[in-house]
Scaffold this active site. Structure first.
Site, PDB file in Angstrom:
ATOM      1  CG  HIS A 108     -22.193 -29.357  -8.457  1.00 57.75           C
ATOM      2  ND1 HIS A 108     -23.002 -28.416  -7.877  1.00 57.75           N
ATOM      3  CD2 HIS A 108     -23.002 -30.163  -9.206  1.00 57.75           C
ATOM      4  CE1 HIS A 108     -24.257 -28.632  -8.264  1.00 57.75           C
ATOM      5  NE2 HIS A 108     -24.284 -29.688  -9.064  1.00 57.75           N
TER       6      HIS A 108
ATOM      7  CD  GLU B  26     -23.824 -22.970  -3.481  1.00 56.48           C
ATOM      8  OE1 GLU B  26     -22.618 -22.996  -3.832  1.00 56.48           O
ATOM      9  OE2 GLU B  26     -24.728 -23.528  -4.124  1.00 56.48           O
TER      10      GLU B  26
ATOM     11  CG  HIS C 178     -22.915 -27.585  -3.574  1.00 56.73           C
ATOM     12  ND1 HIS C 178     -23.150 -27.983  -4.860  1.00 56.73           N
ATOM     13  CD2 HIS C 178     -23.509 -28.504  -2.776  1.00 56.73           C
ATOM     14  CE1 HIS C 178     -23.854 -29.108  -4.856  1.00 56.73           C
ATOM     15  NE2 HIS C 178     -24.096 -29.450  -3.594  1.00 56.73           N
TER      16      HIS C 178
ATOM     17  NE  ARG D 251     -24.357 -27.856 -12.324  1.00 57.80           N
ATOM     18  CZ  ARG D 251     -24.722 -27.142 -11.273  1.00 57.80           C
ATOM     19  NH1 ARG D 251     -23.866 -26.341 -10.681  1.00 57.80           N
ATOM     20  NH2 ARG D 251     -25.947 -27.223 -10.787  1.00 57.80           N
TER      21      ARG D 251
ATOM     22  CD  GLU E  98     -20.035 -26.610  -6.925  1.00 63.25           C
ATOM     23  OE1 GLU E  98     -20.472 -27.065  -5.849  1.00 63.25           O
ATOM     24  OE2 GLU E  98     -20.782 -26.257  -7.869  1.00 63.25           O
TER      25      GLU E  98
HETATM   26  O1  0X9 Z   1     -27.342 -25.223  -8.356  1.00 61.03           O
HETATM   27  C1  0X9 Z   1     -26.912 -25.938  -7.447  1.00 61.03           C
HETATM   28  O2  0X9 Z   1     -26.962 -27.154  -7.466  1.00 61.03           O
HETATM   29  C2  0X9 Z   1     -26.300 -25.287  -6.208  1.00 61.03           C
HETATM   30  N1  0X9 Z   1     -25.443 -24.203  -6.572  1.00 61.03           N
HETATM   31  S1  0X9 Z   1     -24.022 -24.501  -7.316  1.00 61.03           S
HETATM   32  O3  0X9 Z   1     -23.465 -23.238  -7.751  1.00 61.03           O
HETATM   33  N2  0X9 Z   1     -23.017 -25.113  -6.257  1.00 61.03           N
HETATM   34  O4  0X9 Z   1     -24.241 -25.430  -8.369  1.00 61.03           O
HETATM   35  C3  0X9 Z   1     -27.391 -24.753  -5.327  1.00 61.03           C
HETATM   36  C4  0X9 Z   1     -28.437 -25.730  -4.950  1.00 61.03           C
HETATM   37  C5  0X9 Z   1     -29.181 -25.262  -3.786  1.00 61.03           C
HETATM   38  N3  0X9 Z   1     -30.395 -24.786  -3.918  1.00 61.03           N
HETATM   39  C6  0X9 Z   1     -31.155 -23.877  -4.496  1.00 61.03           C
HETATM   40  N4  0X9 Z   1     -30.944 -23.267  -5.554  1.00 61.03           N
HETATM   41  N5  0X9 Z   1     -32.217 -23.627  -3.901  1.00 61.03           N
HETATM   42 ZN    ZN Z   2     -22.496 -27.051  -6.508  1.00 65.31          ZN
END
Ligand code: 0X9
Ligand code: ZN
Length: 400
Positions: free
Chosen positions: A166, A364, A291, A223, A169
């Site tokens: 992303h 994260e 991330h 993003r 980030e």
């Molecule tokens: O949404 C995403 O891709 C990730 N968060 S972010 O804020 N960095 O974009 C998290 C992905 C990981 N998994 C789950 N939500 N389960």
């Molecule tokens: Zn991310």
């Protein structure tokens, strides 16, 4: 009429007259999100949503004064929070800062130069190969950090580490530079390597180079990658483009959405390159996709709340990593992605776990929202330290 509403009334006229925005015209606003229809409308509007995990209630958005007025005209309830720097001009804040990767953010060229520096300094232990080419024709590199392979020796156990999936980030790029640096230093100091005998790090410094460059030149809050989807819409969310659970909950079929999954699993050259590289490796014991933000160590599944077959092992490993990462002033949590964060189909960690049985995590990094994506440079160093501590723990868990 409040001052704010009065300003907006004026600005509405400015929009109609096509006034260009000036310095000081960039705002952080709070948008009310009373229901999921409003949330979806906001997420699909192309607004720069600042919260990692938008939810009902309200969410922060980076915008210009005229765009704030437009959002209001479209029926969103908004509130001014504070002025912000121009997101199209973010790079200039770092241009003249002394270039230590521990204290400042590096742009794409600087990150790649740092990795090339490691390759020059530790030629025995650091090599690289190209795993793909981005939409805008930029090479995507993976750096191998490990002992040279011995013919007929024990096959290596790969640990894949990914940065900058992303684009916004940024601290994930700082972290992968540090992990590769520490690993290379340790490998060249024989007494300091109780681990990394058979394990090899494969570090992808910038999975999304087009998006990352865009955050330095055009929009700090970008993003996705920079795919032209047509109709004025750009970008596929690379972390919705993997095959496992592709098309499921928490991903969007709308090309303007922040979580647009693309036209098919691995439709994007960035993820397809990483897929082919991964499938070429005999053994992938661990994967960490870095991330930010929310300080969580997330294990599969993301696409469903059902438990993965190795739930206990994944959870125990995360708990050990968390214990190491917690020693630097930030408190991390761990949990199943779909439960501890939200459901998301087509993410990296589900795919690596599915095809390679890896201990597969999304980590994260900092913080929990005080600064969000704009984590101050003073927090780069502790974030790098805790990430390296987590990586060392994973290497120890993987075995000698
Ligand atoms: O949404 C995403 O891709 C990730 N968060 S972010 O804020 N960095 O974009 C998290 C992905 C990981 N998994 C789950 N939500 N389960
Ligand atoms: Zn991310």
């Amino acid at each position: 009429m409040s001052t704010f509403r009065f300003q907006l009334a004026i600005l509405t006229v400015a929009v109609v007259l096509g006034t260009a925005h000036a310095e000081g015209d960039h705002w952080r606003i709070k948008v009310s999100v009373p229901d999921s229809a409003t949330l979806n409308r906001l997420l699909e509007s192309g607004a720069n949503v600042l919260d990692c995990c938008p939810h009902l209630g309200h969410t922060h958005v980076a915008t210009t004064k005229p765009d704030a007025a437009l959002l209001q005209l479209r029926g969103f309830q908004i509130e001014f929070v504070n002025e912000m720097p121009d997101p199209a001009n973010w790079g200039r804040f770092y241009e003249h800062v002394p270039a230590d990767y521990r204290d400042t953010y590096f742009n794409a060229d600087q990150i790649l130069a740092h990795f090339e520096g490691l390759r020059a300094q530790y030629p025995t232990f650091v090599t690289r190969s190209q795993i793909g080419t981005s939409i805008n024709s930029e090479p995507i590199w993976v750096y191998r950090v490990g002992r040279p392979l011995k013919i007929g020796g024990t096959p290596e156990n790969a640990f894949i580490i990914i940065g900058l999936t992303h684009a916004r980030e940024w601290v994930s790029g700082s972290v992968v530079m540090h992990v590769a640096t520490k690993a290379a230093q340790n490998l060249s100091t024989p007494q300091a390597v109780p681990f990394m005998t058979n394990q090899t790090l494969y570090v992808v410094p910038i999975l999304n180079p087009d998006g990352y460059r865009f955050t330095w030149t055009n929009n700090r809050y970008w993003r996705k990658n920079r795919r032209n989807n047509g109709g004025g819409n750009f970008g596929v969310d690379l972390n919705r483009n993997y095959a496992k659970g592709w098309g499921g909950g928490g991903s969007s079929g709308s090309p303007g959405s922040e979580t647009y999954r693309g036209t098919a699993p691995f439709s994007e050259p960035e993820t397809a390159g990483l897929r082919d590289f991964t499938l070429s490796l005999p053994r992938v014991g661990a994967v960490v996709d870095f991330h930010n933000y929310s300080q969580k160590i997330l294990w599969p599944w993301s696409y469903t709340t059902a438990a993965p077959p190795h739930r206990q092992m994944l959870s125990d490993t995360a708990a050990l990593i968390e214990a190491q990462m917690d020693g630097f002033g930030a408190n991390y949590d761990h949990g199943q992605g779909s439960i501890a964060l939200y459901i998301a189909g087509g993410t990296s960690k589900d795919w690596f776990y599915d095809v390679k049985g890896s201990r597969s995590y999304t980590i994260e990094l900092r913080d929990t929202g005080a600064f969000g994506f704009e984590l101050p440079p003073s927090q780069i160093r502790p974030t790098q330290d805790e990430a390296w501590a987590g990586v060392v723990e994973m290497l120890k868990i993987m075995g000698p």
